[in-house]
Write an enzyme that holds these catalytic residues in place. Structure first.
Site, mmCIF file in Angstrom:
data_model
loop_
_atom_site.group_PDB
_atom_site.id
_atom_site.type_symbol
_atom_site.label_atom_id
_atom_site.label_comp_id
_atom_site.label_asym_id
_atom_site.label_seq_id
_atom_site.Cartn_x
_atom_site.Cartn_y
_atom_site.Cartn_z
ATOM 1 C CG ASP A 241 -1.827 -0.829 1.261
ATOM 2 O OD1 ASP A 241 -2.126 -1.787 0.116
ATOM 3 O OD2 ASP A 241 -2.805 -1.126 2.127
ATOM 4 C CD GLU B 256 -3.178 -4.361 -2.875
ATOM 5 O OE1 GLU B 256 -3.612 -3.574 -2.024
ATOM 6 O OE2 GLU B 256 -2.267 -5.207 -2.639
ATOM 7 C CB THR B 257 -8.288 -0.738 -0.925
ATOM 8 O OG1 THR B 257 -8.876 0.504 -0.405
ATOM 9 C CG2 THR B 257 -8.520 -1.582 0.109
ATOM 10 C CG ASN C 246 -6.327 -3.009 3.285
ATOM 11 O OD1 ASN C 246 -4.877 -3.400 2.968
ATOM 12 N ND2 ASN C 246 -7.251 -3.736 2.856
ATOM 13 C CG ASP D 120 -6.112 -5.729 -0.058
ATOM 14 O OD1 ASP D 120 -5.202 -6.008 0.356
ATOM 15 O OD2 ASP D 120 -6.573 -4.377 -0.065
ATOM 16 C CG ASP E 38 -19.387 1.706 -4.156
ATOM 17 O OD1 ASP E 38 -20.131 1.630 -3.485
ATOM 18 O OD2 ASP E 38 -18.709 2.551 -4.550
ATOM 19 C CD GLU F 32 -24.425 1.484 -3.511
ATOM 20 O OE1 GLU F 32 -24.625 1.621 -2.266
ATOM 21 O OE2 GLU F 32 -23.402 1.790 -4.105
ATOM 22 C CG ASP G 240 -24.229 0.719 2.196
ATOM 23 O OD1 ASP G 240 -24.752 -0.294 2.274
ATOM 24 O OD2 ASP G 240 -24.054 1.493 1.462
#
Length: 768
Positions: free
Chosen positions: A154, A255-256, A258, A285, A401, A449, A524
């Protein structure tokens, strides 16, 4: 400080700009972007896109971080603005690279043209952080390849927590980050099996939304090292299959940022647990891999997919193509400072939607500048990465999303959703990644969404053909009918429409009941337990249940008068209604066991044991798990509950088939006056199972939203048949065997039998 990802809210009115050129349908990744060995393994070819760069250099490294580059290679600009270089494998040892090849790029452009005297960390050649055309080139920032198959780490790690090194602005533009920045890794092709893909029709699925890490971190039966990993998740496939789950939907696995979540486990500031800030659309990730070596996340993800496929379960992943982890402006007061980490430093106006003056991000996601989904090249990346996850990693479908952003029909200074625009990303995805046919088979499941923020972005029921949607109208109607009696007007007609597949939303454009993903809870928001136990959110509480900011204020929740038995009854109602409704039911991981987050409805930043699923249950939780398992099994056993078309359709001879009939509690057929009267709160319906080849000639469901008992007079069960009870959600029947297995149902009686159903209860019968 940690990596900052603040966003500016766009305030300008939507003014349509010039139409983007129509994307030409082409082979997946026709430009062969990314880094790959050739067929002989003798050369590595590096290819990436930029229409605005004036110079791009490839930097090669022998390690992920902490060292300077071993070699630099100037890329050549070719057709279609694709820059490339070929590096002989035989040269790597001479560079000092003997293992994994790590790489990144530096780019120059109109706002920062190349000068031969430039050195890392200098301002040589600098003109402006952003020019009139929106360019944000900065050669001091090492850029990761948007098509890299894995990232080394990251941007911010426990060993390097200074996120300012990625910023380009007055205070940070001259900071060189080459030694610390994430690198792409060149991976060899592999032939690892992902098993046999399930080809089940989407209408027959039961979706289980969960988090790869959260699924197993609390599981004491798994080896400690496997918990929270792809490997650990794969080991739960058999258990999920026993629950009845047919499709597992993972929160983002691309990948984010975190890696620093555990630096201070009780601090929630800046933590990203859910993963909705994507840094690379191809790379699994690394944090979720037990094997974190180069190539390990890819291999382990594929092994997890195979484990689910072997159990007959589809793997769906949540993808975020509306914004990226590069984020928006650092603050409303400083619109010149942005993170330059990848796409922004390669071709900012191509990859991001900008304001009309091209100086700032356009934002109707609320979490960073919009990805430029109407640009053909940006669309290429979407389609190419989706195809990679499908073809190489074995994924069976996607949940998108804030998917309304993918329906945008303009690029800069505006936002306008138009499902009829053949050039928007939504229609291109359907064209190039064919959806699964209605009857099942090859293809992908596409789930939207269907909302974003502002403009005409609320589009429940408004997506083009090929798209299923999270049905927010189903969620709101059922929640209000259960929890807001006397405060909200919810007619029986509105309830009936939702239970029957929301034809008002989907039938007008040819879509079917199974294009409605019916849900009461999602990641959420409240869990199912909290939906019926909390009158409002409590997000400011202490670790491990908080603190979290944000969260919806209008949850249509109610604590059932603080009566625990009634809270469980309400949860049973919600689960039962989802399982007997036409459409595709989706539950959140842990809802089957009454998981609670203590009224936190926005735990996006809680990488805590309270936010991970529990694998130790009380008697009440185990009983509810049995209830959920039983209702899922009942749904799967009766195709009449999973119609391919809207009920009461016309057959090939033009005859109206009376597949479903609605009843008042007194046994009379419900008419428009009953449906439209907001004073009515009880409804029943009979589905003719014979129309679907069902083993039950009829299924009868009664739902009483009143607080007191209502007597329902049962309709005709069929010639020579009587009604048998599958379940009654009322408190008297609570226990581990509340949903009767086939052959053990309770005899109730024939036509005109009266059945007293408790307040806020649901009854399910079959005719035998």
């Amino acid at each position: 400080m940690k990596l900052r990802q603040f966003a500016l809210a766009a305030a300008a009115a939507c003014v349509l700009g010039a139409a983007a050129p129509a994307p030409a349908t082409a082979a997946i990744n026709a430009s062969q972007l990314g880094a790959a060995y050739d067929a002989t393994q003798s050369n590595i070819t590096f290819r990436l896109y930029s229409s605005r760069a004036t110079r791009i250099e490839l930097y090669l490294y022998s390690s992920a971080s902490g060292t300077q580059e071993k070699a630099r290679v100037v890329l050549t600009r070719g057709a279609n603005d694709v820059w490339s270089a070929s590096v002989p494998v035989s040269s790597l040892a001479g560079y000092g690279i003997t293992g994994t090849v790590y790489y990144g790029y530096r780019a120059w452009g109109p706002n920062w043209p190349y000068q031969a005297s430039w050195a890392k960390g200098s301002s040589t050649g600098f003109i402006s952080d952003v020019d009139a055309a929106g360019n944000r080139f900065n050669p001091n920032k090492l850029l990761s390849d948007p098509y890299a198959r894995e990232l080394s780490h990251d941007p911010v790690t426990p060993a390097m927590q200074d996120g300012t090194i990625y910023a380009s602005g007055p205070l940070y533009r001259n900071i060189d980050n080459g030694a610390q920045a994430p690198k792409g890794m060149v991976l060899a092709a592999d032939t690892q099996s992902i098993g046999t893909r399930p080809t089940r029709a989407f209408k027959d699925d039961v979706v289980y939304e969960t988090h790869v890490r959260g699924l197993t971190m609390n599981d004491p039966l798994l080896p400690a090292g496997y918990r929270g990993t792809y490997k650990g998740a794969g080991m739960k496939a058999v258990w999920l299959a026993s629950l009845g789950v047919t499709a597992v939907e993972f929160l983002p696995v691309q990948e984010t940022q975190n890696d620093t979540n555990d630096v201070d486990p009780t601090s929630t500031t800046g933590d990203n647990y859910w993963g909705y800030m994507t840094l690379n659309y191809f790379a699994p990730d690394r944090r979720y891999a037990y094997d974190k070596s180069p190539g390990g996340p890819t291999r382990e993800f594929k092994a997890m997919v195979k484990a689910f496929h072997d159990a007959g379960i589809k793997v769906l992943i949540d993808v975020v193509y509306n914004h990226t982890g590069e984020g928006g402006a650092w603050s409303a007061q400083d619109t010149s400072t942005y993170n330059v980490m990848s796409m922004r430093g390669l071709d900012n106006p191509a990859y991001y939607s900008l304001t009309s003056d091209m100086q700032s991000s356009w934002d109707n996601t609320g979490v960073g500048g919009n990805y430029n989904t109407h640009n053909p090249v940006a669309q290429n990346l979407i389609v190419d990465s989706l195809a990679y996850w499908r073809d190489t990693l074995g994924v069976d479908g996607y949940r998108f999303d804030l998917a309304s952003v993918l329906g945008n029909t303009c690029e800069h200074g505006c936002y306008n959703f138009d499902k009829m625009d053949s050039t928007n990303a939504l229609n291109r995805i359907v064209q190039e990644l064919p959806p699964r046919p209605a009857t099942g088979g090859a293809g992908v499941d596409l789930i939207a969404e269907p909302w974003a923020i502002g403009g005409n972005s609320y589009q429940v029921g408004g997506f083009p053909a090929g798209w299923a949607e999270w049905n927010g109208a189903y969620r709101d109607t059922v929640r209000k009918s259960q929890n807001k009696l006397g405060l909200e007007d919810v007619s029986t007609g509105a309830m009936a429409t939702r239970f029957a597949g929301s034809s008002d939303l989907y039938a007008d454009d040819g879509r079917k009941p199974w294009h409605s993903v019916n849900f009461l809870t999602a990641h959420d928001g409240f869990t199912l337990k909290d939906l019926y136990s909390c009158n409002g959110k409590n997000n400011s509480q202490a670790w491990p249940y908080g603190a979290s900011d944000g969260g919806e204020d209008n949850n249509n929740s109610w604590d059932q008068g603080s009566i625990a038995a009634d809270q469980r009854k309400a949860a049973r109602n919600g689960m039962a209604l989802m399982m007997v409704s036409a459409g595709v039911p989706m539950m959140v991981g842990g809802d089957e066991s009454l998981r609670s987050l203590n009224c936190n409805n926005n735990p996006y930043n809680l990488d805590s044991n309270a936010n991970w699923q529990s694998w130790s249950w009380t008697t009440d939780q185990s009983n509810f798990q049995s209830f959920a398992r039983g209702m899922i099994a009942f749904r799967k056993a009766h195709p009449a509950l999973r119609p391919a078309n809207h009920y009461s359709s016309v057959d090939n001879n033009g005859n109206v088939m009376e597949q479903l009939r609605w009843f008042k509690p007194n046994g009379q057929v419900a008419d428009a006056s009953y449906f439209n009267d907001a004073a009515n709160h009880a409804i029943a319906w009979r589905i003719d199972g014979s129309e679907f080849g069902d083993t039950a000639s009829a299924i009868y469901t009664a739902y009483n939203a009143w607080s007191g008992t209502v007597n329902f007079v049962l309709p005709w069960p069929g010639n020579g048949k009587i009604w048998y009870r599958v379940t009654d959600t009322c408190n008297w029947a609570e226990g581990g065997n509340q949903v009767r297995a086939p052959g053990s149902e309770d005899v109730i009686g024939g036509e005109n039998t009266s059945y007293g159903l408790c307040g806020r209860g649901t009854l399910v019968l079959i005719a035998k």
